[in-house]
Design an enzyme around this catalytic site. Structure first.
Site, PDB file in Angstrom:
ATOM      1  N   GLU A  49       0.865  -1.181   0.000  1.00 47.50           N
ATOM      2  CA  GLU A  49       0.000   0.000   0.000  1.00 47.50           C
ATOM      3  C   GLU A  49       0.898   1.226   0.000  1.00 47.50           C
ATOM      4  OE1 GLU A  49      -2.773  -0.023   3.232  1.00 47.50           O
ATOM      5  OE2 GLU A  49      -3.883  -1.739   2.462  1.00 47.50           O
ATOM      6  N   ASP A  60      -6.146   9.769   9.379  1.00 43.02           N
ATOM      7  CA  ASP A  60      -4.849   9.275   9.847  1.00 43.02           C
ATOM      8  C   ASP A  60      -4.458   9.866  11.186  1.00 43.02           C
ATOM      9  OD1 ASP A  60      -4.136   7.576   7.643  1.00 43.02           O
ATOM     10  OD2 ASP A  60      -3.981   9.394   6.439  1.00 43.02           O
ATOM     11  N   TYR A 175     -11.031  -4.302   3.142  1.00 45.29           N
ATOM     12  CA  TYR A 175     -10.115  -3.892   4.217  1.00 45.29           C
ATOM     13  C   TYR A 175     -10.971  -3.630   5.457  1.00 45.29           C
ATOM     14  CZ  TYR A 175      -6.234  -1.137   6.287  1.00 45.29           C
ATOM     15  OH  TYR A 175      -5.231  -0.644   7.087  1.00 45.29           O
TER      16      TYR A 175
END
Length: 263
Positions: A49, A60, A175
């Site tokens: 990734e 994040d 995911y």
């Protein structure tokens, strides 16, 4: 069949789980980052990734935010991230590359141009965290039509009503985000994750890999044991941020990969 599809088929045939590693493109600088990326397959990474640095990475945590800032300050751009994929492909035509980031840089480049360029340099899939399924016409469906997998995130808050929508146009793999919140927060617990993975797998034939909160070989083994693979990002990025030599970063990655592969 994309490289991602082929990789999961190969792993399944070998009775192995996938190890996926995330790094921020251009962190701490282009040359060091490219050296790390080129070294990942040899350290046991099955899928790479590659983060696209962005000025406002809302999903994040501090570790990956700092990595993006370092990369931007060192001059990393979306074009240089595509260049990095092209350089990697000169020596490796089989390891899948998933570009992960936010929609703004792609939108600014132009979706059609970006998809053509990504395909040309050997990118296999995209994870764009701020495009929900309701926006599939923006990028997800054009990406699929261009031959790229569009990988969606499912989370602990993705209930049974929402899940079919999330899975609708997803391809490559799903995911699963093991914890609620930003990257680098908390630790994944296999006992909590297992029923969620089973719930997703009951709705799709796609592999389910689990990320967030995995930072040791034992944790990678435990999570890979209840899913189709494990993703590690912040723990790797933190070592890059601390200025560890490339070979030490790759040794750490190798340990994580061995943990996942031993599940």
């Amino acid at each position: 069949m994309t490289r991602i599809d082929a990789k999961f088929a190969e792993l399944k045939a070998a009775g192995k789980k996938a190890f996926v590693a995330y790094v921020m493109a251009g962190d701490p600088d282009y040359d060091t980052s490219l050296e790390i990326v080129k070294g990942l397959p040899g350290a046991g990474v099955d899928i790479i990734e590659l983060g696209i640095p962005f000025t406002d990475p809302m999903a994040d945590g501090p570790t990956i935010q700092a990595a993006g800032q370092r990369a931007l300050e060192a001059g990393q751009t979306l074009q240089k991230t595509l260049d990095m994929a092209a350089e990697f492909r000169k020596g490796d035509d089989s390891t899948p590359i998933v570009m992960m980031g936010y929609y703004n840089p792609i939108y600014n480049r132009g979706v059609d141009r970006f998809l053509a360029d990504a395909k040309a340099v050997g990118v296999d899939g995209l994870i764009v965290v701020d495009l929900p399924p309701e926006e599939d016409d923006e990028l997800c469906i054009p990406a699929r039509d261009a031959g790229l997998n569009f990988i969606r995130l499912a989370t602990p808050t993705t209930d049974d009503k929402r899940l079919p929508k999330v899975l609708q146009n997803t391809s490559g793999f799903v995911y699963y985000v093991s914890i609620t919140g930003i990257t680098g927060a908390g630790e994944a617990q296999a006992a909590d994750v297992a029923p969620e993975v089973a719930r997703i797998k009951a709705r799709t034939d796609l592999p389910v890999v689990v990320g967030f909160g995995i930072n040791t070989p034992d944790k990678a083994r435990a999570i890979a044991g209840i899913a189709d693979g494990a993703v590690v990002g912040s723990a790797i990025v933190a070592r890059i941020g601390q200025g560890e030599p490339v070979d030490e970063v790759l040794d750490f990655v190798r340990g994580l990969a061995e943990g996942a592969h031993s599940a």
